[in-house]
Design a protein around this motif. Structure first.
Motif, PDB file in Angstrom:
ATOM      1  N   GLU A  58       0.828  -1.212   0.000  1.00  0.00           N
ATOM      2  CA  GLU A  58       0.000   0.000   0.000  1.00  0.00           C
ATOM      3  C   GLU A  58       0.861   1.260   0.000  1.00  0.00           C
ATOM      4  N   ALA A  59       2.066   1.154   0.566  1.00  0.00           N
ATOM      5  CA  ALA A  59       2.967   2.307   0.622  1.00  0.00           C
ATOM      6  C   ALA A  59       3.805   2.440  -0.641  1.00  0.00           C
ATOM      7  N   GLY A  60       3.630   1.519  -1.593  1.00  0.00           N
ATOM      8  CA  GLY A  60       4.344   1.630  -2.855  1.00  0.00           C
ATOM      9  C   GLY A  60       5.631   0.845  -2.960  1.00  0.00           C
ATOM     10  N   ASP A  61       5.893  -0.056  -2.042  1.00  0.00           N
ATOM     11  CA  ASP A  61       7.102  -0.864  -2.070  1.00  0.00           C
ATOM     12  C   ASP A  61       7.072  -1.794  -3.285  1.00  0.00           C
ATOM     13  N   ALA A  62       8.080  -1.707  -4.144  1.00  0.00           N
ATOM     14  CA  ALA A  62       8.078  -2.441  -5.411  1.00  0.00           C
ATOM     15  C   ALA A  62       8.076  -3.950  -5.204  1.00  0.00           C
ATOM     16  N   LEU A  63       8.846  -4.425  -4.241  1.00  0.00           N
ATOM     17  CA  LEU A  63       8.934  -5.866  -4.014  1.00  0.00           C
ATOM     18  C   LEU A  63       7.618  -6.414  -3.459  1.00  0.00           C
ATOM     19  N   ALA A  64       7.008  -5.674  -2.542  1.00  0.00           N
ATOM     20  CA  ALA A  64       5.724  -6.094  -1.977  1.00  0.00           C
ATOM     21  C   ALA A  64       4.635  -6.071  -3.038  1.00  0.00           C
ATOM     22  N   ILE A  65       4.646  -5.044  -3.898  1.00  0.00           N
ATOM     23  CA  ILE A  65       3.656  -4.965  -4.971  1.00  0.00           C
ATOM     24  C   ILE A  65       3.817  -6.133  -5.933  1.00  0.00           C
ATOM     25  N   ALA A  66       5.056  -6.489  -6.249  1.00  0.00           N
ATOM     26  CA  ALA A  66       5.300  -7.630  -7.150  1.00  0.00           C
ATOM     27  C   ALA A  66       4.768  -8.924  -6.537  1.00  0.00           C
ATOM     28  N   LEU A  67       4.978  -9.099  -5.245  1.00  0.00           N
ATOM     29  CA  LEU A  67       4.501 -10.307  -4.566  1.00  0.00           C
ATOM     30  C   LEU A  67       2.979 -10.362  -4.557  1.00  0.00           C
ATOM     31  N   MET A  68       2.333  -9.254  -4.230  1.00  0.00           N
ATOM     32  CA  MET A  68       0.875  -9.220  -4.222  1.00  0.00           C
ATOM     33  C   MET A  68       0.325  -9.443  -5.635  1.00  0.00           C
ATOM     34  N   GLY A  69       1.018  -8.918  -6.629  1.00  0.00           N
ATOM     35  CA  GLY A  69       0.593  -9.140  -8.009  1.00  0.00           C
ATOM     36  C   GLY A  69       0.712 -10.592  -8.418  1.00  0.00           C
ATOM     37  N   ASP A  70       1.784 -11.247  -7.992  1.00  0.00           N
ATOM     38  CA  ASP A  70       1.951 -12.669  -8.296  1.00  0.00           C
ATOM     39  C   ASP A  70       0.840 -13.495  -7.642  1.00  0.00           C
ATOM     40  N   ALA A  71       0.533 -13.176  -6.391  1.00  0.00           N
ATOM     41  CA  ALA A  71      -0.521 -13.908  -5.689  1.00  0.00           C
ATOM     42  C   ALA A  71      -1.875 -13.667  -6.341  1.00  0.00           C
ATOM     43  N   ALA A  72      -2.150 -12.408  -6.702  1.00  0.00           N
ATOM     44  CA  ALA A  72      -3.414 -12.088  -7.360  1.00  0.00           C
ATOM     45  C   ALA A  72      -3.538 -12.808  -8.691  1.00  0.00           C
TER      46      ALA A  72
END
Length: 295
Positions: free
Chosen positions: A214-228
């Motif tokens: 939610e804060a824009g962290d690229a690695l976290a966003i990539a992980l959430m995108g992979d899960a989604a």
């Protein structure tokens, strides 16, 4: 004959993180909560959590335990993988009249009621379910070793893998990676944690991922995108097409909303209720059957 709609009922909804037990009498509902209740991970522990919950429920409701366990009960627990373990649990529990299932039907009923639609449930574990024309189909929920994609424990476990990739220079060393490396004691600490972590321990890391995403962290966003992406693939295979309702449930499920394709986001609907309300609905159906049998 006793009115089945007003007869007291008990519902149990247990998962990898917590177990909730509800007693409904007329319009009054009493709920108690205990710890993890997954009968595959820890059968005796799950039974002990339910028994502790029943004792607490007896105290809160001013009913004796024998009176409480005589009430028709519906039990939906994580780890009920087939008839054999369901029967073993039926025999182990103190209820006189009980139906035992896994925890997925209650979550489906709670989210959709009698409506058509799809549910992507992502708590400590995960599953995908569809309800069309009164018929339900449920896939997944096979536990952390063989399944549970996009669950909280899946996200926590993969977050540590992504963190090690960052430490190796294979992924960006973002705030999320730095958080895990600093709190767990570097790469050695990450490996040591993972070696003994339970699904709930991995699941407890998931909020760090969602907060960083939610804060824009690229690695976290990539992980959430992979899960989604895993959810998209499963929902599509289950028969979802544009215009059909999707409910995201479970502790981490709603966090995937912004990571889904635009059309799926348009079809997202808030769940009608939670798994415990679904368990109560199924308990009412069971109570009606019991009442009719008794005449």
């Amino acid at each position: 004959m006793t009115n089945a709609k007003t007869y007291p009922i008990i519902a149990v909804d247990g998962g990898g993180t917590r177990c909730r037990i509800a007693l409904k009498r007329g319009q009054d509902t009493t709920v108690v909560e205990t710890g993890s209740a997954n009968v595959t991970s820890n059968f005796d522990g799950a039974v002990a959590e339910i028994e502790a919950g029943l004792n607490a429920l007896a105290e809160h409701s001013a009913m004796s335990l024998p009176r409480l366990t005589a009430i028709p009960a519906y039990v939906g627990l994580a780890g009920v993988t087939g008839p054999a373990i369901a029967e073993r649990l039926t025999q182990a529990l103190p209820f006189d009249r009980v139906v035992v299932e896994d925890d997925r039907p209650a979550a489906l009923r709670g989210a959709l009621g009698a409506q058509d639609g799809f549910v992507a449930h992502c708590g400590t574990g995960s599953f995908i379910a569809a309800q069309i024309d009164g018929q339900r189909r449920i896939v997944g929920g096979w536990g952390p070793v063989l399944g549970d994609p996009a669950s909280a424990q899946w996200v926590g476990r993969h977050a540590l893998s992504y963190t090690l990739d960052a430490a190796d220079g294979l992924a960006p060393n973002t705030g999320m990676a730095q958080h895990f490396l600093s709190t767990l004691g570097g790469t050695a600490g990450v490996v040591a944690f993972a070696a003994s972590a339970r699904p709930a321990d991995f699941g407890a890391l998931a909020p760090v991922v969602t907060d960083h995403a939610e804060a824009g962290d690229a690695l976290a966003i990539a992980l959430m995108g992979d899960a989604a992406g895993l959810l998209v693939r499963l929902l599509t295979k289950m028969g979802w097409t544009p215009g059909k309702t999707i409910c995201l449930t479970g502790g981490i499920g709603p966090s995937y909303a912004t990571h889904l394709p635009a059309q799926m986001q348009m079809d997202l609907k808030a769940p009608l209720g939670e798994p415990l309300s679904g368990a109560l609905s199924l308990a009412r159906e069971f109570s009606t059957e019991v009442t009719l049998e008794r005449g």
